[in-house]
Design a protein around this motif. Structure first.
Motif, PDB file in Angstrom:
ATOM      1  N   GLY A   1      41.178  36.949 -56.018  1.00 13.11           N
ATOM      2  CA  GLY A   1      41.390  37.749 -57.214  1.00 13.11           C
ATOM      3  C   GLY A   1      42.027  37.076 -58.403  1.00 13.11           C
ATOM      4  N   ALA A   2      42.447  35.834 -58.272  1.00 13.08           N
ATOM      5  CA  ALA A   2      43.034  35.145 -59.427  1.00 13.08           C
ATOM      6  C   ALA A   2      41.957  34.889 -60.481  1.00 13.08           C
ATOM      7  CB  ALA A   2      43.665  33.821 -59.005  1.00 13.08           C
ATOM      8  N   SER A   3      42.366  34.920 -61.718  1.00 13.36           N
ATOM      9  CA  SER A   3      41.462  34.586 -62.823  1.00 13.36           C
ATOM     10  C   SER A   3      41.458  33.098 -63.093  1.00 13.36           C
ATOM     11  CB  SER A   3      41.902  35.321 -64.094  1.00 13.36           C
ATOM     12  OG  SER A   3      42.013  36.704 -63.846  1.00 13.36           O
ATOM     13  N   GLY A   4      42.539  32.432 -62.676  1.00 11.33           N
ATOM     14  CA  GLY A   4      42.655  30.995 -62.880  1.00 11.33           C
ATOM     15  C   GLY A   4      43.765  30.418 -62.034  1.00 11.33           C
ATOM     16  N   PHE A   5      43.738  29.102 -61.882  1.00 15.35           N
ATOM     17  CA  PHE A   5      44.731  28.385 -61.089  1.00 15.35           C
ATOM     18  C   PHE A   5      45.142  27.151 -61.878  1.00 15.35           C
ATOM     19  CE2 PHE A   5      46.274  25.328 -58.027  1.00 15.35           C
ATOM     20  CZ  PHE A   5      46.892  26.079 -57.053  1.00 15.35           C
ATOM     21  N   VAL A   6      46.449  26.981 -62.058  1.00 14.43           N
ATOM     22  CA  VAL A   6      46.978  25.808 -62.755  1.00 14.43           C
ATOM     23  C   VAL A   6      47.872  25.060 -61.777  1.00 14.43           C
ATOM     24  CG1 VAL A   6      48.467  25.012 -64.632  1.00 14.43           C
ATOM     25  CG2 VAL A   6      46.918  26.918 -65.022  1.00 14.43           C
ATOM     26  N   PRO A   7      47.644  23.766 -61.586  1.00 19.97           N
ATOM     27  CA  PRO A   7      48.529  22.992 -60.704  1.00 19.97           C
ATOM     28  C   PRO A   7      49.947  22.933 -61.271  1.00 19.97           C
ATOM     29  CG  PRO A   7      46.562  21.736 -61.276  1.00 19.97           C
ATOM     30  CD  PRO A   7      46.572  22.966 -62.133  1.00 19.97           C
ATOM     31  N   GLN A   8      50.938  22.956 -60.388  1.00 18.52           N
ATOM     32  CA  GLN A   8      52.333  22.897 -60.846  1.00 18.52           C
ATOM     33  C   GLN A   8      52.611  21.657 -61.673  1.00 18.52           C
ATOM     34  OE1 GLN A   8      54.903  23.385 -57.455  1.00 18.52           O
ATOM     35  NE2 GLN A   8      54.695  25.594 -57.484  1.00 18.52           N
ATOM     36  N   SER A   9      51.913  20.593 -61.396  1.00 27.48           N
ATOM     37  CA  SER A   9      52.156  19.353 -62.138  1.00 27.48           C
ATOM     38  C   SER A   9      51.705  19.443 -63.598  1.00 27.48           C
ATOM     39  CB  SER A   9      51.426  18.187 -61.467  1.00 27.48           C
ATOM     40  OG  SER A   9      50.031  18.437 -61.446  1.00 27.48           O
ATOM     41  N   ARG A  10      50.900  20.458 -63.951  1.00 27.77           N
ATOM     42  CA  ARG A  10      50.376  20.557 -65.312  1.00 27.77           C
ATOM     43  C   ARG A  10      50.751  21.844 -66.035  1.00 27.77           C
ATOM     44  NH1 ARG A  10      45.040  19.052 -66.707  1.00 27.77           N
ATOM     45  NH2 ARG A  10      46.097  19.044 -68.684  1.00 27.77           N
ATOM     46  N   TYR A  11      51.533  22.723 -65.384  1.00 24.13           N
ATOM     47  CA  TYR A  11      51.709  24.035 -65.971  1.00 24.13           C
ATOM     48  C   TYR A  11      52.501  24.037 -67.278  1.00 24.13           C
ATOM     49  CZ  TYR A  11      56.451  24.502 -64.146  1.00 24.13           C
ATOM     50  OH  TYR A  11      57.776  24.326 -63.879  1.00 24.13           O
ATOM     51  N   LEU A  12      53.446  23.127 -67.456  1.00 24.33           N
ATOM     52  CA  LEU A  12      54.259  23.166 -68.676  1.00 24.33           C
ATOM     53  C   LEU A  12      53.410  22.991 -69.921  1.00 24.33           C
ATOM     54  CD1 LEU A  12      57.514  21.272 -67.655  1.00 24.33           C
ATOM     55  CD2 LEU A  12      57.206  23.722 -68.036  1.00 24.33           C
ATOM     56  N   GLU A  13      52.445  22.083 -69.871  1.00 20.43           N
ATOM     57  CA  GLU A  13      51.643  21.853 -71.072  1.00 20.43           C
ATOM     58  C   GLU A  13      50.417  22.745 -71.166  1.00 20.43           C
ATOM     59  OE1 GLU A  13      50.114  18.570 -68.211  1.00 20.43           O
ATOM     60  OE2 GLU A  13      52.083  19.262 -68.774  1.00 20.43           O
ATOM     61  N   THR A  14      50.035  23.432 -70.075  1.00 20.93           N
ATOM     62  CA  THR A  14      48.787  24.185 -70.112  1.00 20.93           C
ATOM     63  C   THR A  14      48.929  25.694 -69.959  1.00 20.93           C
ATOM     64  OG1 THR A  14      48.465  23.878 -67.739  1.00 20.93           O
ATOM     65  CG2 THR A  14      47.445  22.253 -69.188  1.00 20.93           C
ATOM     66  N   THR A  15      50.057  26.186 -69.500  1.00 25.86           N
ATOM     67  CA  THR A  15      50.168  27.608 -69.176  1.00 25.86           C
ATOM     68  C   THR A  15      49.884  28.517 -70.360  1.00 25.86           C
ATOM     69  OG1 THR A  15      51.699  27.183 -67.372  1.00 25.86           O
ATOM     70  CG2 THR A  15      51.691  29.403 -68.262  1.00 25.86           C
ATOM     71  N   SER A  16      50.534  28.318 -71.485  1.00 18.04           N
ATOM     72  CA  SER A  16      50.320  29.238 -72.613  1.00 18.04           C
ATOM     73  C   SER A  16      48.893  29.145 -73.143  1.00 18.04           C
ATOM     74  CB  SER A  16      51.341  29.005 -73.721  1.00 18.04           C
ATOM     75  OG  SER A  16      51.249  27.695 -74.208  1.00 18.04           O
ATOM     76  N   VAL A  17      48.308  27.960 -73.141  1.00 18.85           N
ATOM     77  CA  VAL A  17      46.920  27.792 -73.584  1.00 18.85           C
ATOM     78  C   VAL A  17      45.988  28.547 -72.636  1.00 18.85           C
ATOM     79  CG1 VAL A  17      45.058  26.125 -73.901  1.00 18.85           C
ATOM     80  CG2 VAL A  17      47.356  25.604 -74.727  1.00 18.85           C
ATOM     81  N   PHE A  18      46.221  28.389 -71.333  1.00 18.89           N
ATOM     82  CA  PHE A  18      45.391  29.026 -70.327  1.00 18.89           C
ATOM     83  C   PHE A  18      45.490  30.545 -70.438  1.00 18.89           C
ATOM     84  CE2 PHE A  18      43.082  27.469 -66.591  1.00 18.89           C
ATOM     85  CZ  PHE A  18      42.723  28.681 -66.019  1.00 18.89           C
ATOM     86  N   ILE A  19      46.691  31.064 -70.599  1.00 19.48           N
ATOM     87  CA  ILE A  19      46.892  32.513 -70.711  1.00 19.48           C
ATOM     88  C   ILE A  19      46.177  33.053 -71.941  1.00 19.48           C
ATOM     89  CG2 ILE A  19      48.587  34.328 -71.138  1.00 19.48           C
ATOM     90  CD1 ILE A  19      50.531  32.634 -69.432  1.00 19.48           C
ATOM     91  N   ASN A  20      46.321  32.393 -73.062  1.00 16.13           N
ATOM     92  CA  ASN A  20      45.645  32.846 -74.278  1.00 16.13           C
ATOM     93  C   ASN A  20      44.130  32.827 -74.105  1.00 16.13           C
ATOM     94  OD1 ASN A  20      47.827  33.555 -75.948  1.00 16.13           O
ATOM     95  ND2 ASN A  20      48.253  31.398 -76.284  1.00 16.13           N
ATOM     96  N   ALA A  21      43.605  31.841 -73.415  1.00 12.70           N
ATOM     97  CA  ALA A  21      42.158  31.777 -73.157  1.00 12.70           C
ATOM     98  C   ALA A  21      41.729  32.958 -72.272  1.00 12.70           C
ATOM     99  CB  ALA A  21      41.786  30.445 -72.508  1.00 12.70           C
TER     100      ALA A  21
END
Length: 122
Positions: free
Chosen positions: A97-117
């Motif tokens: 059921g997840a819409s997306g998965f972000v590795p912990q090693s990359r979440y700081l730089e990608t989380t807000s971008v991913f959420i907005n997308a």
């Protein structure tokens, strides 16, 4: 004058992981709701109607998948899983059921971008 309501981001996870994600979202366009455990997160889904749910994987993959399935049954909002990929694989998270998965090693730089997308797709 029309007042715009900020979208709500529900962040579920252990303190360390949760605080880092919240730090990454500070100053963003989101009101942030926090939950330390899945049951509390489910309660926030029911009571606060978040625009997006972020689950930080931390240890037990079966617990994460159970929480993910429960939340997905309650809402169709985007659910982002942040994980190391050891306890839960991206494929498992997406299947349950997840819409997306972000590795912990990359979440700081990608989380807000991913959420907005994710939010722009709804």
């Amino acid at each position: 004058m029309v007042t715009q309501v900020k979208p709500r981001a529900l962040v579920i996870g252990n303190y360390r992981g949760r605080s880092k994600v919240i730090g990454a979202l500070r100053g963003s366009a989101f009101d942030i709701i926090e939950a330390t455990e899945g049951v509390r997160g489910i309660k926030h889904v029911l009571e606060d109607a978040p625009s997006v749910v972020i689950i930080i994987s931390g240890g037990n993959g079966s617990d994460l998948l159970s929480i993910l399935r429960s939340i997905r049954c309650l809402t169709s909002v985007p659910i982002l899983v942040i994980g190391a990929g050891r306890e839960t694989s991206p494929d498992e998270a997406l299947f349950h059921g997840a819409s997306g998965f972000v590795p912990q090693s990359r979440y700081l730089e990608t989380t807000s971008v991913f959420i907005n997308a994710l939010l722009s797709r709804n």
